[in-house]
Design an enzyme around this catalytic site. Structure first.
Site, PDB file in Angstrom:
ATOM      1  N   GLY A  58       0.855  -1.455  -0.192  1.00 54.01           N
ATOM      2  CA  GLY A  58      -0.068  -0.102   0.168  1.00 54.01           C
ATOM      3  C   GLY A  58       0.377   0.917   0.281  1.00 54.01           C
ATOM      4  CB  SER A  59      -0.221   4.634   0.933  1.00 55.13           C
ATOM      5  OG  SER A  59       0.590   6.198   0.896  1.00 55.13           O
ATOM      6  CB  SER A  60       4.911   5.215  -0.737  1.00 58.37           C
ATOM      7  OG  SER A  60       4.532   6.372  -0.497  1.00 58.37           O
ATOM      8  CB  VAL A  61       1.653   8.084   3.554  1.00 63.97           C
ATOM      9  CG1 VAL A  61       1.502   8.999   4.800  1.00 63.97           C
ATOM     10  CG2 VAL A  61       1.960   8.783   1.731  1.00 63.97           C
TER      11      VAL A  61
END
Lengths: 129, 384
Positions: A58-61
């Site tokens: 999922g998201s790199s954040v």
């Protein structure tokens, strides 16, 4: 394959997930509790565990989430993955959480509740106790 | 990983703490991805901007490093939490606003272009084929690799920031070879943008580093954008190849049944209390299409439209914004549906959207129900 992404030495109890982890949105930053109903660690806390899971997704954040849980003292002591992904590797590098990868065979044999010493300077980084 | 003498010295801290930290991140990234060296990049795109996602830890970290850190290459920025022009219309507290503005200030101090957009590929010129870049935003990284002929890994917020500061990235995976593990055969007839989003979401689950997709015909940018948004949320895969692929590659079908599975996973409500359009943010092309579809009709409930500031300015000149505001749309620049603090489960039970990426985060992060509809259905059902 064994790789050392972030070095360190810690002793702790294994918490293992067979599901990958999307740190953004799946982990409560204040408590370290997994909040995704579909996840096999739902309602479990990853705080102070040695967290074993296949990889991050999922998201790199999610890398900031790892940094956040470390700042909030709700982070795992160390992480062990089958496959190292960029989000987990960089999040751990910045938060200074030891991170290694292990073979599929060792991943299969490692179980929740086992006590280990992780020492990345040792030729065999996992010592079962 | 082999480092040059200069890189080794930076890793030891001989060029200051900021460079040491940046190199530590790139080395961990490089080891993770079997890179043998670092290579120069020409453009970095950063995530980790929205205070809703990075929190106090992120805000403090950025504030601290911005005292000394400066980016070395062109660096653009993901959306933040709100649009400063209309933030007073939403229930955001002073703390959120001041922390968000501090984050904005830190990035600007470091020399980052304050683009606040998750679609850099639609609002900036694309460098020549094969250029190495470092994109953190998942949909943008996939788009860069699949449609823009650029080369990037699906960077993390930190590896993209470290790459921007050093001007280099680890030479690994998608920057060099390209070996898709599976070919997905598209079997769904008459696809719309929702179908493409679900195909992307499915591909992200079965794809390893890259996948082949066959049966799509001519690929246009909007279809690709919907697929990139879907794929970015469901896995680590970071490239589509629009080809049949090697005969020995495993083949799987994306049919009505697989599509229904994705739909059942993400669609949790029969109807929405409000509508959101944009995640990824809408480009000028989509704004033009929405305006044309409305044909003077008005929304019967709130409809939030997310777009980059530069697209809003262009759309204003053409007259689209006047038309959308007449139809009752709330126009929001600099932010996006994905991880928005502007939609709160205390006020909203469910949201209607045509975005698979938006659906995933509305469901998992905002904790609201999601009602999936294509743009055509939204206009038919929700306006008069």
């Amino acid at each position: 394959m064994n790789k050392i992404l972030v070095s360190g030495k810690v002793e702790g109890i294994i918490l293992k997930s067979n599901d990958p982890i999307n740190f953004l949105g799946t982990v409560d930053k204040k408590t370290g509790i997994i909040s995704d109903k579909n996840h096999n660690l739902f309602e479990k806390s990853i705080k102070d565990s040695i967290l074993v899971f296949p990889s991050g997704i999922g998201s790199s954040v999610g890398a900031y989430t790892i940094y956040s849980i470390k700042s909030n003292n709700t982070a795992p002591l160390a992480m062990i993955c089958k496959k190292a992904d960029l989000t987990v590797a960089t999040g751990c590098a910045l938060a200074n959480i030891p991170l290694i990868t292990i073979s599929d065979k060792e991943f299969e044999s490692i179980k929740t509740g086992m006590k280990i010493l992780l020492d990345t300077d040792s030729t065999n980084p996992i010592h079962y106790q | 990983m082999e480092l040059t003498r200069e890189e080794e010295s930076a890793l030891k801290g001989e060029q200051g703490e900021i460079m040491q930290m940046a190199y530590r991140i790139l080395v961990a990234t490089g080891e993770a991805t079997d890179a043998e060296k670092l290579i120069p990049i020409e453009w970095a795109h950063l995530s980790g901007v929205n205070y809703n996602t990075i929190g106090d830890a992120g805000e403090e970290f950025l504030s601290s490093i911005s005292k000394n850190a400066r980016v070395k290459v062109k660096t653009t920025l993901n959306p933040m939490g709100f649009d400063i022009d209309n933030v007073s219309n939403y229930k955001l507290d002073e703390n959120f606003i001041s922390k968000q503005l501090s984050i904005r200030n830190s990035y600007e101090t470091m020399g980052v272009i304050p683009s606040f957009s998750c679609i850099p590929y639609e609002i900036f010129d694309i460098p020549q084929n094969g250029t190495q870049v470092a994109f953190a935003e998942s949909n943008a990284a996939i788009h860069a690799n699949s449609y823009d002929n650029l080369k990037t890994n699906k960077e993390s917020a930190f590896s993209a920031l470290a790459s921007a500061i050093i001007g280099k990235s680890p030479y690994s995976s998608l920057r060099k070879e390209d070996t898709p593990n599976v070919t997905i055969q598209m079997k769904v007839k008459n696809p719309n943008e929702l179908t493409y989003g679900m195909l992307g979401f499915y591909a992200g689950k079965v794809g390893d580093t890259s996948v082949n997709i066959s049966g799509l015909g001519e690929m246009d940018q909007r279809q690709c954008k919907a697929m990139c948004g879907g794929m970015g949320t469901s896995g680590t895969c970071a490239k589509f190849n629009f080809v049949e692929g090697d005969p020995n590659t495993e083949k799987i079908d994306f049919d009505e049944k697989e599509m229904q599975n994705v739909h059942d996973e993400l669609n949790t409500a029969e109807k929405g209390d409000l509508i959101t359009l944009g995640s990824p943010q809408l480009g000028l092309d989509e704004i033009s299409d929405l305006t044309a579809k409305l044909k003077g009709r008005s929304f019967e409930k709130r409809c939030m439209v997310f777009l980059p500031r530069t697209v809003k300015e262009q759309a204003q000149k053409i007259g689209y914004i006047t038309e959308l505001e007449r139809a009752g749309c709330e126009i929001l620049s600099d932010c996006c549906t994905c991880l928005t603090p502007l939609i709160c489960k205390d006020d909203v039970d469910a949201v209607t959207t045509n975005s698979i990426k938006g659906a995933f985060y509305l469901k998992n992060s905002n904790g609201v129900g999601v009602n999936l509809k294509s743009l055509k259905e939204i206009v038919e059902d929700e306006t008069r």
